[in-house]
Design a protein around this motif. Structure first.
Motif, PDB file in Angstrom:
ATOM      1  N   PHE A  98       7.522   2.565  -0.667  1.00  0.00           N
ATOM      2  CA  PHE A  98       7.185   3.475  -1.764  1.00  0.00           C
ATOM      3  C   PHE A  98       8.393   3.792  -2.648  1.00  0.00           C
ATOM      4  CE2 PHE A  98       6.379   7.782  -3.464  1.00  0.00           C
ATOM      5  CZ  PHE A  98       5.231   7.514  -4.187  1.00  0.00           C
ATOM      6  N   MET A  99       9.561   3.960  -2.035  1.00  0.00           N
ATOM      7  CA  MET A  99      10.733   4.371  -2.809  1.00  0.00           C
ATOM      8  C   MET A  99      11.151   3.314  -3.833  1.00  0.00           C
ATOM      9  SD  MET A  99      13.842   4.007  -0.017  1.00  0.00           S
ATOM     10  CE  MET A  99      15.120   4.283  -1.237  1.00  0.00           C
ATOM     11  N   TRP A 100      10.756   2.068  -3.598  1.00  0.00           N
ATOM     12  CA  TRP A 100      11.083   0.993  -4.532  1.00  0.00           C
ATOM     13  C   TRP A 100       9.855   0.496  -5.315  1.00  0.00           C
ATOM     14  CZ3 TRP A 100      13.821  -0.779   0.348  1.00  0.00           C
ATOM     15  CH2 TRP A 100      15.144  -0.332   0.364  1.00  0.00           C
ATOM     16  N   MET A 101       8.745   1.193  -5.167  1.00  0.00           N
ATOM     17  CA  MET A 101       7.508   0.715  -5.797  1.00  0.00           C
ATOM     18  C   MET A 101       7.569   0.875  -7.320  1.00  0.00           C
ATOM     19  SD  MET A 101       3.633   1.687  -4.731  1.00  0.00           S
ATOM     20  CE  MET A 101       3.857   0.919  -3.114  1.00  0.00           C
ATOM     21  N   LYS A 102       7.216  -0.184  -8.019  1.00  0.00           N
ATOM     22  CA  LYS A 102       7.197  -0.157  -9.479  1.00  0.00           C
ATOM     23  C   LYS A 102       5.884   0.468  -9.960  1.00  0.00           C
ATOM     24  CE  LYS A 102       9.964  -4.376  -9.710  1.00  0.00           C
ATOM     25  NZ  LYS A 102       9.946  -5.820  -9.993  1.00  0.00           N
ATOM     26  N   PRO A 103       5.928   1.184 -11.073  1.00  0.00           N
ATOM     27  CA  PRO A 103       4.709   1.798 -11.598  1.00  0.00           C
ATOM     28  C   PRO A 103       3.558   0.801 -11.767  1.00  0.00           C
ATOM     29  CG  PRO A 103       6.602   2.612 -12.804  1.00  0.00           C
ATOM     30  CD  PRO A 103       7.106   1.538 -11.889  1.00  0.00           C
ATOM     31  N   GLU A 104       3.900  -0.423 -12.203  1.00  0.00           N
ATOM     32  CA  GLU A 104       2.829  -1.410 -12.414  1.00  0.00           C
ATOM     33  C   GLU A 104       2.178  -1.827 -11.090  1.00  0.00           C
ATOM     34  OE1 GLU A 104       6.809  -3.673 -13.243  1.00  0.00           O
ATOM     35  OE2 GLU A 104       5.998  -1.645 -13.522  1.00  0.00           O
ATOM     36  N   ASP A 105       2.953  -1.809  -9.997  1.00  0.00           N
ATOM     37  CA  ASP A 105       2.379  -2.144  -8.687  1.00  0.00           C
ATOM     38  C   ASP A 105       1.483  -1.020  -8.183  1.00  0.00           C
ATOM     39  OD1 ASP A 105       3.658  -4.540  -8.766  1.00  0.00           O
ATOM     40  OD2 ASP A 105       5.246  -4.021  -7.337  1.00  0.00           O
ATOM     41  N   TRP A 106       1.839   0.204  -8.506  1.00  0.00           N
ATOM     42  CA  TRP A 106       0.966   1.341  -8.179  1.00  0.00           C
ATOM     43  C   TRP A 106      -0.315   1.262  -9.005  1.00  0.00           C
ATOM     44  CZ3 TRP A 106       0.673   5.361  -4.758  1.00  0.00           C
ATOM     45  CH2 TRP A 106      -0.238   6.387  -5.061  1.00  0.00           C
ATOM     46  N   ASN A 107      -0.160   1.139 -10.321  1.00  0.00           N
ATOM     47  CA  ASN A 107      -1.306   1.215 -11.227  1.00  0.00           C
ATOM     48  C   ASN A 107      -2.288   0.064 -11.035  1.00  0.00           C
ATOM     49  OD1 ASN A 107      -0.451   3.603 -12.444  1.00  0.00           O
ATOM     50  ND2 ASN A 107       0.846   2.520 -13.911  1.00  0.00           N
ATOM     51  N   SER A 108      -1.784  -1.143 -10.838  1.00  0.00           N
ATOM     52  CA  SER A 108      -2.697  -2.285 -10.698  1.00  0.00           C
ATOM     53  C   SER A 108      -3.529  -2.176  -9.429  1.00  0.00           C
ATOM     54  CB  SER A 108      -1.930  -3.610 -10.727  1.00  0.00           C
ATOM     55  OG  SER A 108      -1.053  -3.714  -9.626  1.00  0.00           O
ATOM     56  N   VAL A 109      -2.926  -1.681  -8.359  1.00  0.00           N
ATOM     57  CA  VAL A 109      -3.667  -1.517  -7.100  1.00  0.00           C
ATOM     58  C   VAL A 109      -4.692  -0.389  -7.219  1.00  0.00           C
ATOM     59  CG1 VAL A 109      -3.422  -0.798  -4.680  1.00  0.00           C
ATOM     60  CG2 VAL A 109      -1.934  -2.571  -5.606  1.00  0.00           C
ATOM     61  N   ILE A 110      -4.315   0.713  -7.847  1.00  0.00           N
ATOM     62  CA  ILE A 110      -5.260   1.818  -8.048  1.00  0.00           C
ATOM     63  C   ILE A 110      -6.419   1.368  -8.939  1.00  0.00           C
ATOM     64  CG2 ILE A 110      -5.581   4.117  -9.056  1.00  0.00           C
ATOM     65  CD1 ILE A 110      -4.088   4.213  -6.395  1.00  0.00           C
ATOM     66  N   ASN A 111      -6.101   0.644 -10.010  1.00  0.00           N
ATOM     67  CA  ASN A 111      -7.146   0.189 -10.939  1.00  0.00           C
ATOM     68  C   ASN A 111      -8.126  -0.762 -10.269  1.00  0.00           C
ATOM     69  OD1 ASN A 111      -6.308   1.661 -13.159  1.00  0.00           O
ATOM     70  ND2 ASN A 111      -4.955   0.056 -13.912  1.00  0.00           N
ATOM     71  N   LYS A 146      -6.173   5.133   8.459  1.00  0.00           N
ATOM     72  CA  LYS A 146      -5.062   5.401   9.371  1.00  0.00           C
ATOM     73  C   LYS A 146      -3.733   5.552   8.628  1.00  0.00           C
ATOM     74  CE  LYS A 146      -2.510   2.825  12.958  1.00  0.00           C
ATOM     75  NZ  LYS A 146      -1.347   2.526  12.098  1.00  0.00           N
ATOM     76  N   GLY A 147      -3.625   4.885   7.474  1.00  0.00           N
ATOM     77  CA  GLY A 147      -2.353   4.799   6.776  1.00  0.00           C
ATOM     78  C   GLY A 147      -1.580   3.591   7.270  1.00  0.00           C
ATOM     79  N   ASN A 148      -0.686   3.074   6.421  1.00  0.00           N
ATOM     80  CA  ASN A 148       0.102   1.913   6.820  1.00  0.00           C
ATOM     81  C   ASN A 148       1.386   1.860   6.007  1.00  0.00           C
ATOM     82  OD1 ASN A 148       0.554  -0.409   8.362  1.00  0.00           O
ATOM     83  ND2 ASN A 148      -0.274  -1.740   6.773  1.00  0.00           N
ATOM     84  N   ALA A 149       2.524   1.821   6.702  1.00  0.00           N
ATOM     85  CA  ALA A 149       3.810   1.738   6.014  1.00  0.00           C
ATOM     86  C   ALA A 149       3.860   0.496   5.137  1.00  0.00           C
ATOM     87  CB  ALA A 149       4.947   1.703   7.037  1.00  0.00           C
ATOM     88  N   GLY A 150       4.390   0.654   3.942  1.00  0.00           N
ATOM     89  CA  GLY A 150       4.485  -0.465   3.011  1.00  0.00           C
ATOM     90  C   GLY A 150       3.248  -0.658   2.166  1.00  0.00           C
ATOM     91  N   GLN A 151       2.237   0.200   2.377  1.00  0.00           N
ATOM     92  CA  GLN A 151       0.990   0.082   1.618  1.00  0.00           C
ATOM     93  C   GLN A 151       0.532   1.443   1.092  1.00  0.00           C
ATOM     94  OE1 GLN A 151      -1.808  -2.077   4.279  1.00  0.00           O
ATOM     95  NE2 GLN A 151      -1.593  -3.769   2.838  1.00  0.00           N
TER      96      GLN A 151
END
Length: 243
Positions: A98-111, A146-151
């Motif tokens: 998460f600390m290195w996650m790019k906004p586009e990687d967040w947004n594309s997955v949410i979309n 459950k949650g998953n580190a890295g995701q």
């Protein structure tokens, strides 16, 4: 013509669901895909070889205009068609801490994983309510329960769909529409082919990865009239890793 729409239906779990619904029911299978037409055609040909019926329905689930345009065009061209079954399966991953996650990687997955649920379901639910019948199955994930580190992005999207599943089920139950979620664990597919199966299966009480067909059988049951008293549920299918 009664139809079942499977988003992301050309490969992996989506393909298995298309084939199983075609085998278990009389539904005309609408195979949604976005880019891989070759894989979608292969899925359609397999359905037709086994005596089923289907057609391709390309659109980008993350783009509301694309969704509405494709579904309205299909309805206009097939005025007798009724989409009774919706399987929200399309999804992507863009894993990373998460600390290195790019906004586009967040947004594309949410979309693609969350907003697609709204885009497709919101458009189709009107007719289901009028017809007083429908089956909606959302493919979520072990990560969303459950949650998953890295995701964090993927888990956030799938977890939101879990909550939406439970809420929508309460809204539409009186109209004989059921809404359920299926949460697969480690399933053999393109999405998991880069994982270390030998190491990860040690976490699974059944000591193996699942097969797409096993998920498809569960989804097929939930779309059937046999499952008419099950709604608002999240059913884990993960070999006992999280129950």
């Amino acid at each position: 013509m009664k139809c079942a729409l499977v988003t992301g239906g050309s490969r992996g779990i989506g393909k298995a669901i298309c084939l199983q619904l075609a085998a278990d029911s009389e539904y005309h299978i609408l195979i949604n895909y976005y880019k891989n037409k070759t894989a979608a055609l292969e899925t359609l040909q397999t359905i037709e070889k086994t005596g089923g019926k289907g057609s391709l329905l390309p659109f980008d689930v993350s783009n509301r205009e694309s969704v509405v345009d494709a579904l309205e065009t299909f309805q206009n061209n097939n005025p007798e068609a009724v989409i009774e079954i919706l399987v929200n399966n399309a999804g992507i991953t863009k894993d990373g801490l998460f600390m290195w996650m790019k906004p586009e990687d967040w947004n594309s997955v949410i979309n693609t994983n969350l907003n697609s649920f709204f885009n497709v379901t919101n458009h189709l639910i009107q007719n289901m309510l009028m017809n007083r019948y429908g089956r909606i199955i959302n493919i979520v994930s072990l990560a969303g329960v459950k949650g998953n580190a890295g995701q964090v992005n993927y888990a956030a999207a799938k977890g939101a769909v879990v909550a939406a599943t439970k809420s929508l089920a309460q809204e539409v139950g009186k109209r004989n529409i059921t809404v359920n979620a299926v949460a697969p664990g480690f399933i053999k597919s393109e999405m998991t082919e880069d994982l270390d199966e030998k190491e990860l299966k040690k976490m699974v009480p059944l000591n193996r990865f699942g097969n797409p067909e096993e998920v498809a059988h569960l989804v097929s049951f939930l779309t059937s009239k046999k499952a008419s008293y099950i709604t608002g549920e999240v059913i884990n299918i993960n070999g006992g890793i999280y129950s």
